[in-house]
Motif scaffolding. Structure first.
Motif, PDB file in Angstrom:
ATOM      1  N   UNK A  30      11.611  31.661  18.230  1.00  0.00           N
ATOM      2  CA  UNK A  30      12.830  31.741  19.032  1.00  0.00           C
ATOM      3  C   UNK A  30      12.629  31.200  20.446  1.00  0.00           C
ATOM      4  N   UNK A  31      11.373  31.125  20.872  1.00  0.00           N
ATOM      5  CA  UNK A  31      11.097  30.537  22.177  1.00  0.00           C
ATOM      6  C   UNK A  31      11.342  29.030  22.192  1.00  0.00           C
ATOM      7  N   UNK A  32      11.318  28.424  21.012  1.00  0.00           N
ATOM      8  CA  UNK A  32      11.430  26.975  20.925  1.00  0.00           C
ATOM      9  C   UNK A  32      12.708  26.490  20.243  1.00  0.00           C
ATOM     10  N   UNK A  33      13.220  27.255  19.324  1.00  0.00           N
ATOM     11  CA  UNK A  33      14.393  26.811  18.569  1.00  0.00           C
ATOM     12  C   UNK A  33      15.685  27.090  19.339  1.00  0.00           C
ATOM     13  N   UNK A  34      16.677  26.221  19.218  1.00  0.00           N
ATOM     14  CA  UNK A  34      17.958  26.407  19.938  1.00  0.00           C
ATOM     15  C   UNK A  34      18.842  27.444  19.255  1.00  0.00           C
ATOM     16  N   UNK A  35      18.386  28.688  19.271  1.00  0.00           N
ATOM     17  CA  UNK A  35      19.106  29.783  18.620  1.00  0.00           C
ATOM     18  C   UNK A  35      19.469  30.816  19.682  1.00  0.00           C
ATOM     19  N   UNK A  36      20.721  31.262  19.748  1.00  0.00           N
ATOM     20  CA  UNK A  36      21.133  32.266  20.749  1.00  0.00           C
ATOM     21  C   UNK A  36      20.610  33.654  20.391  1.00  0.00           C
ATOM     22  N   UNK A  37      19.324  33.895  20.675  1.00  0.00           N
ATOM     23  CA  UNK A  37      18.683  35.152  20.284  1.00  0.00           C
ATOM     24  C   UNK A  37      19.318  36.349  20.975  1.00  0.00           C
ATOM     25  N   UNK A  38      19.983  36.117  22.127  1.00  0.00           N
ATOM     26  CA  UNK A  38      20.587  37.238  22.855  1.00  0.00           C
ATOM     27  C   UNK A  38      21.664  37.946  22.038  1.00  0.00           C
ATOM     28  N   UNK A  39      22.211  37.266  21.022  1.00  0.00           N
ATOM     29  CA  UNK A  39      23.244  37.895  20.195  1.00  0.00           C
ATOM     30  C   UNK A  39      22.702  39.072  19.393  1.00  0.00           C
ATOM     31  N   UNK A  40      21.388  39.107  19.187  1.00  0.00           N
ATOM     32  CA  UNK A  40      20.793  40.227  18.461  1.00  0.00           C
ATOM     33  C   UNK A  40      20.983  41.539  19.211  1.00  0.00           C
ATOM     34  N   UNK A  41      21.066  41.459  20.553  1.00  0.00           N
ATOM     35  CA  UNK A  41      21.198  42.661  21.372  1.00  0.00           C
ATOM     36  C   UNK A  41      22.439  42.583  22.245  1.00  0.00           C
ATOM     37  N   UNK A  42      23.469  41.939  21.759  1.00  0.00           N
ATOM     38  CA  UNK A  42      24.693  41.795  22.539  1.00  0.00           C
ATOM     39  C   UNK A  42      25.262  43.148  22.926  1.00  0.00           C
ATOM     40  N   UNK A  43      25.087  44.128  22.056  1.00  0.00           N
ATOM     41  CA  UNK A  43      25.623  45.472  22.319  1.00  0.00           C
ATOM     42  C   UNK A  43      24.925  46.160  23.492  1.00  0.00           C
ATOM     43  N   UNK A  44      23.707  45.700  23.833  1.00  0.00           N
ATOM     44  CA  UNK A  44      22.947  46.386  24.873  1.00  0.00           C
ATOM     45  C   UNK A  44      22.999  45.688  26.222  1.00  0.00           C
ATOM     46  N   UNK A  48       8.440  26.895  27.594  1.00  0.00           N
ATOM     47  CA  UNK A  48       9.119  26.895  26.295  1.00  0.00           C
ATOM     48  C   UNK A  48      10.559  26.433  26.507  1.00  0.00           C
ATOM     49  N   UNK A  49      11.247  26.167  25.418  1.00  0.00           N
ATOM     50  CA  UNK A  49      12.646  25.712  25.509  1.00  0.00           C
ATOM     51  C   UNK A  49      13.583  26.836  25.924  1.00  0.00           C
ATOM     52  N   UNK A  50      13.381  28.029  25.346  1.00  0.00           N
ATOM     53  CA  UNK A  50      14.274  29.162  25.601  1.00  0.00           C
ATOM     54  C   UNK A  50      13.525  30.242  26.373  1.00  0.00           C
ATOM     55  N   UNK A  51      13.759  30.345  27.663  1.00  0.00           N
ATOM     56  CA  UNK A  51      13.069  31.353  28.472  1.00  0.00           C
ATOM     57  C   UNK A  51      13.818  32.681  28.499  1.00  0.00           C
TER      58      UNK A  51
END
Length: 280
Positions: free
Chosen positions: A232-246, A158-161
């Motif tokens: 989210x596995x394919x789109x260029x979206x910074x999914x890590x921001x959803x859990x930045x607090x953790x 996938x694009x985003x591992x």
């Protein structure tokens, strides 16, 4: 509110529980025994709730059973990423390893984890599978399906591992993450997730009782999350921001805290705890 409340609850429970697991997995290895002890206590409580509410069809019982199923699944994620329930293989794959041999290595790294998933699923089914209230079972099974599909897609490419979510002491898993623009399984996964979410929402909208509407809405929200996670596995979206607090503020600090050995022999955590300095 019959639909909005359970959907919001499922989203919040998924987001917060995932963040807590990310946080615990990034702590020093000496804390893992306490995390696992607490997580196992939560698993035991979740199984008890599934059993205690099995014959109760009230709205509260639906939420309780669903929550128990999600928390039981959380134990699987916690036990894997702390390194307590993994597999017999301890090393990452050598460069150039591919095909079925590579898949066999990936299975070897996760074998005990996969067996534990089946064992807990059978336990939940035994406790409530034939009962009136089996929403916890369906929640667990749906999360299992989401997990399996996502991991197969990440293995195939996938694009985003999302390597940032893999704690340093589990770096062996990174050798089974593949970057590609597309894989042949992904379109089928997206289609299945879409159809599943639509069917579950239809069940929610056609249910007559408030408790049934809540139960189907909770499951539909999880299916929608599966669809979101796959995109989210394919789109260029910074999914890590959803859990930045953790997540740790500094990756180098996380690596320093969690590193065990260059061979990634992460299963015998007792040895790591004995050798870890008290100041870690």
């Amino acid at each position: 509110m019959d639909y909005a409340l359970p959907i919001a609850y499922a989203l919040l429970l998924w987001w917060f529980a995932t963040g807590v697991i990310f946080f615990l997995d990034q702590l020093p290895v000496r804390t893992f025994k306490w995390s696992m002890a607490g997580g196992t206590a939560v698993l035991a409580a979740a199984l008890w709730v599934v059993w205690a509410e099995r014959d109760d069809s009230s709205l509260f019982a639906v939420y309780a059973s669903f929550t128990a199923g999600v928390l039981a699944w959380g134990w699987q994620e916690l036990s894997l990423y702390t390194g307590y329930v993994t597999g017999p293989r301890k090393q990452s794959c050598a460069a150039g390893c591919s095909g079925w041999r590579h898949f066999g290595h990936a299975l070897g790294v996760n074998l005990w984890h996969e067996i534990a998933i089946v064992a807990v699923a059978l336990a939940i089914w035994g406790l409530c599978g034939q009962a009136v209230n089996n929403w916890g079972l369906w929640a667990y099974m749906l999360l299992w399906a989401m997990h399996l599909s996502a991991r197969l897609n990440v293995f195939l490419g996938v694009r985003n591992v999302s390597e940032e979510f893999v704690p340093a002491h589990m770096a062996v898993l990174k050798s089974f993450l593949t970057r590609k623009s597309m894989n042949l399984l992904f379109p089928f996964s997206i289609t299945a997730a879409t159809i599943g979410a639509v069917l579950l929402f239809q069940q929610a909208f056609s249910a007559d009782l408030a408790a049934e509407r809540a139960g189907w809405s909770l499951l539909a929200a999880l299916a929608a999350l599966a669809l979101f996670e796959h995109w989210m596995l394919m789109l260029p979206v910074p999914v890590e921001k959803l859990w930045k607090w953790s997540l740790p503020l500094r990756q180098d600090a996380a690596k320093s805290r969690n590193s065990i050995s260059p061979k990634f022999d992460y299963t015998p955590l007792k040895a790591a705890l004995r050798s870890a300095p008290d100041g870690l």
